[in-house]
Design a protein around this motif. Structure first.
Motif, PDB file in Angstrom:
ATOM      1  N   CYS A 139       3.603   3.645  -1.452  1.00  0.00           N
ATOM      2  CA  CYS A 139       2.736   2.564  -0.985  1.00  0.00           C
ATOM      3  C   CYS A 139       2.014   1.880  -2.142  1.00  0.00           C
ATOM      4  O   CYS A 139       1.514   2.537  -3.050  1.00  0.00           O
ATOM      5  N   CYS A 185      -5.642   3.046   0.071  1.00  0.00           N
ATOM      6  CA  CYS A 185      -6.667   3.462   1.037  1.00  0.00           C
ATOM      7  C   CYS A 185      -7.107   4.880   0.683  1.00  0.00           C
ATOM      8  O   CYS A 185      -6.290   5.781   0.582  1.00  0.00           O
ATOM      9  N   CYS A 231      -6.146   8.195   2.509  1.00  0.00           N
ATOM     10  CA  CYS A 231      -4.729   8.392   2.795  1.00  0.00           C
ATOM     11  C   CYS A 231      -4.016   9.122   1.666  1.00  0.00           C
ATOM     12  O   CYS A 231      -4.180   8.801   0.487  1.00  0.00           O
ATOM     13  N   LYS A 259      -7.302  -3.723   3.025  1.00  0.00           N
ATOM     14  CA  LYS A 259      -7.241  -4.103   4.432  1.00  0.00           C
ATOM     15  C   LYS A 259      -8.568  -4.722   4.835  1.00  0.00           C
ATOM     16  O   LYS A 259      -9.619  -4.356   4.331  1.00  0.00           O
TER      17      LYS A 259
HETATM   18  S1  SF4 Z   1      -3.031   3.921   4.963  1.00  0.00           S
HETATM   19 FE1  SF4 Z   1      -3.140   2.556   3.200  1.00  0.00          FE
HETATM   20  S2  SF4 Z   1      -2.465   3.792   1.458  1.00  0.00           S
HETATM   21 FE2  SF4 Z   1      -1.865   4.882   3.296  1.00  0.00          FE
HETATM   22  S3  SF4 Z   1       0.233   4.223   3.646  1.00  0.00           S
HETATM   23 FE3  SF4 Z   1      -1.063   2.869   4.872  1.00  0.00          FE
HETATM   24  S4  SF4 Z   1      -1.470   1.130   3.558  1.00  0.00           S
HETATM   25 FE4  SF4 Z   1      -0.654   2.757   2.256  1.00  0.00          FE
END
Ligand code: SF4
Lengths: 428, 248
Positions: free
Chosen positions: A64, A68, A71, A181
């Motif tokens: 990714c 975040c 995460c 986001k």
């Molecule tokens: S929550 Fe954020 S960091 Fe985790 S996979 Fe989704 S977009 Fe990527």
């Protein structure tokens, strides 16, 4: 990297998404293809944590570009990365499906290269499944925040259910923990899905063979306990989402610390399972019992009582509305009695003409443990039951502390109920 | 009602049982037993299976007692429990004399007994739809199941529709029967013995992948084996790909 390695990484990366239901749409196989769906959904297995496995739940990629903080897949985290090709996913799905392991696919993904590219690859995957394999089973797909609306929309024509995860209940928390986001980037695709479903209904009314857009509706998920929102905030948001976006379900996921960060709960924090349980109970009251969030909680009482279910809690705070006289009360009022559910309320109404009695209620399978304090029949209350806050609290809370002094017992009960709700076979 | 000192012997089919009911109503009698077991010392009357009569009984149950009652009778029959035939006769009699209002008579023992039995059979049907596992043998699918009740007739249409273009066989090792779907035609046949062939390399690969998925999807912080056993009772494990190694 071989397929085993990929499957392992991309399953581990997807397991915290709680939604795994295959419900909401009935579709027979068309004779050239494989698969069907049943509206009550089917659980094919249960994992060691007792949760239902209905769908092959994987990420397409955990590589990714976003960061975040809560995460495990965030860009700055040093973990192994993997990405499935569309064909790999399609082949796994079909081979699992043919063996009756699953009802279908739940496909999500980290932001791989960029949002649009991610969605394009997801579309390609679903296209192989739907067009090449003529797969008629269930597909739940995640819309990707910040992808172009028309691209996310195209995804919806191959899916039965679509979801966008809110994850964090307030804009502040988003800013803090998910810098790429915004509220916008999450609500926009939600709105797109809602509008898409409405327009599609009209199209289908006009042309019978118009392609179906997300026939099983949309859902979302919120993380509980990563940030400091109150139950009241969460419940208000939930209520708003049902109203505004016509969601089928809002899922709650007790936060399990997977990363060390000073903004987040310590890594050894236990997931708040009991809190999650109370929120599910309250969610149930919103959806099927016509309760409003502000009735269940308020500014002075922002959290649910750990020892008391939300309905009993509400009743005790509104004693002036009780007792309810079962011989004459409206359905709506009977439904508000703790311990009386939809089926019981209907049975009471239909049994009225043959005369009601407390013994009769028991024979109809109605459990009076909680209800007995709050009802009268022909002006008489249940022997030994007193409508008094202190007495009820002592009886009910006392019992629940004794019965459920370990969190795992609570969980059994909750999981059982939740499974019944989502995947019940009618009256079973 | 008096039990006349005779037993009915039928051919174990549902139509056969319907003929027994016909006979009992016509003769205004209650046999001591209804069975297909010929090893009996009791005096018995052989009840022949007449499809026409069976249809008349089925039709009259559906028309006068309703589809729900008919369903309960059928499910209770599929339980293949010892003595279920006689219970079914009693239940049908009761319903006829109460004009089909069975659900308002849940406190009558025979009614609640039949409702419970039907519910158990239908629960078993759903369990099998959930936990049945096919293994692939060069393009053909084979499953072995061990249900408590004879649910093959109940799951047939679900699998026939879902895997219409596949050839498959489902062997019920407890009832010695198999549901066979070959070249788009489905039937249930009696099978005394069934030897499961060796897994192919391809099949082993997908079993390993599935087990890998199964083990990885568990959230270890929420481990709860009791809950799993509630939802997926241990008696099924020996035929469930991901759990058969843990079955002792
Ligand atoms: S929550 Fe954020 S960091 Fe985790 S996979 Fe989704 S977009 Fe990527």
């Amino acid at each position: 990297m071989d397929i085993y390695e990929k499957l392992k990484i991309l399953t581990a990366a997807a397991k915290f998404d709680v939604a795994c239901t295959s419900s909401g749409v009935n579709r027979k196989n068309n004779k050239g293809g494989i698969g069907s769906t049943v509206s009550y959904g089917i659980c094919h297995s249960f994992s060691g944590d007792g949760r239902c496995i209905s769908l092959l739940k994987i990420l397409m990629s955990n590589d990714c570009v976003y960061d975040c903080k809560y995460c495990i897949n965030r860009h700055s985290n040093d973990i192994e990365r993997a990405t499935f090709t569309p064909r790999e996913i399609a082949e796994l799905t079909i081979n699992f499906y043919r063996r009756n392991y699953i009802e279908g696919l739940f496909l999500s993904s980290g932001v791989y290269i960029n949002p649009n590219e991610t969605v394009e690859r997801m579309i390609e995957t679903l296209k192989i499944l739907r067009e090449e394999y003529r797969f008629n089973g269930y597909i739940h797909v995640k819309a990707i925040p910040n992808a172009a609306p028309e691209i996310n929309r195209a995804l919806g024509f191959y899916a039965d259910r679509m979801s966008v995860n809110i994850e964090l209940p307030t804009e502040n928390s988003l800013k803090l923990l998910a810098p790429q986001k915004t509220k916008e980037s999450i609500l926009k695709p939600m709105d797109m899905i809602k509008t898409g479903i409405e327009e599609n209904k009209n199209e289908i009314a006009l042309y019978k063979h118009a392609p179906h857009f997300v026939p099983a509706g949309q859902s979302t998920q919120m993380i509980i306990g990563a940030t400091d929102e109150s139950d009241l905030q969460i419940l208000r948001l939930t209520e708003g989402l049902y109203k505004k976006y016509r969601l089928k379900r809002v899922f709650f996921s007790a936060y399990i610390p997977v990363v060390e960060n000073k903004l987040l709960p310590a890594i050894d924090t236990k997931p708040p399972l009991l809190r999650e349980h109370r929120l599910y109970q309250a969610d149930w009251l919103l959806r099927y019992y016509n309760f409003k969030a502000d009735e269940l909680l308020n500014e002075n009482n922002k959290y649910f009582n750990e020892y008391l279910d939300p309905k009993s809690n509400w009743a005790i705070n509104n004693l002036e509305r009780f007792p309810v006289e079962l011989k004459t009360a409206d359905y709506e009022d009977i439904l508000r009695v703790p311990g009386i559910g939809v089926t019981s309320a209907k049975r009471i109404i239909s049994a009225r003409k043959n005369g009601l009695s407390f013994e009769g209620l028991k024979r109809m399978g109605i459990v009076l443990k909680r209800a007995k304090y709050f009802i009268t029949i022909g002006g008489k209350s249940y022997p030994t039951a007193v409508l008094n806050e202190k007495v009820i609290l002592r009886d009910l809370v006392g019992q629940s502390v004794i019965n459920n002094n370990s969190a795992s017992n609570q969980l059994d009960f909750f999981e059982a109920i939740d499974r019944m709700k989502e995947n019940s076979y009618g009256k079973r | 009602m008096a039990r006349d000192n005779i037993m009915y012997l039928y051919d174990s089919t549902f139509d056969g049982l319907m003929n027994c009911i016909f006979e009992a109503f016509e003769q205004k009698e209650t046999p001591v037993d209804i069975s297909y077991d010929t090893h009996t010392l009791l005096p018995y009357r052989q009840i022949l299976t007449d499809t026409d009569k069976a249809h008349r009984v089925k039709y009259s149950i559906k028309a006068k007692l309703g589809k729900d009652i008919y369903r309960i009778v059928y499910l209770a029959y599929l339980s293949r429990e010892k003595g279920c035939e006689l219970d079914i006769l009693e239940f049908v009699r009761f319903c006829f004399s109460h004009k089909g209002n069975a659900s308002e008579n849940m406190n009558t023992p025979i009614v609640s007994k039949m409702f419970c039995l039907a519910k158990s059979v239908s629960r078993e049907q759903h369990h099998i739809m959930e936990f049945l596992r096919f293994n692939d043998y060069n393009g053909n699918l084979i499953a072995v199941i061990n249900p408590e009740y004879f649910v093959l007739p109940l799951i047939a249409s679900h699998f026939e529709n879902r895997f219409y273009n596949e050839n498959f066989l489902i062997f019920d090792e407890n009832h010695f029967a198999a549901l066979v779907h070959i070249e788009k035609r489905t039937e249930i046949i009696p099978v005394d013995e069934f030897i499961v062939p060796e897994f192919t390399e391809e099949e082993k690969k997908f079993q390993t992948l599935w087990k890998l998925f199964y083990d990885t999807i568990e959230i270890k912080q929420r481990r709860n084996y009791n809950l799993r056993r509630t939802h997926l009772p241990k008696r099924f494990w020996k035929n469930v790909t991901e759990l058969k190694d843990e079955y002792i």
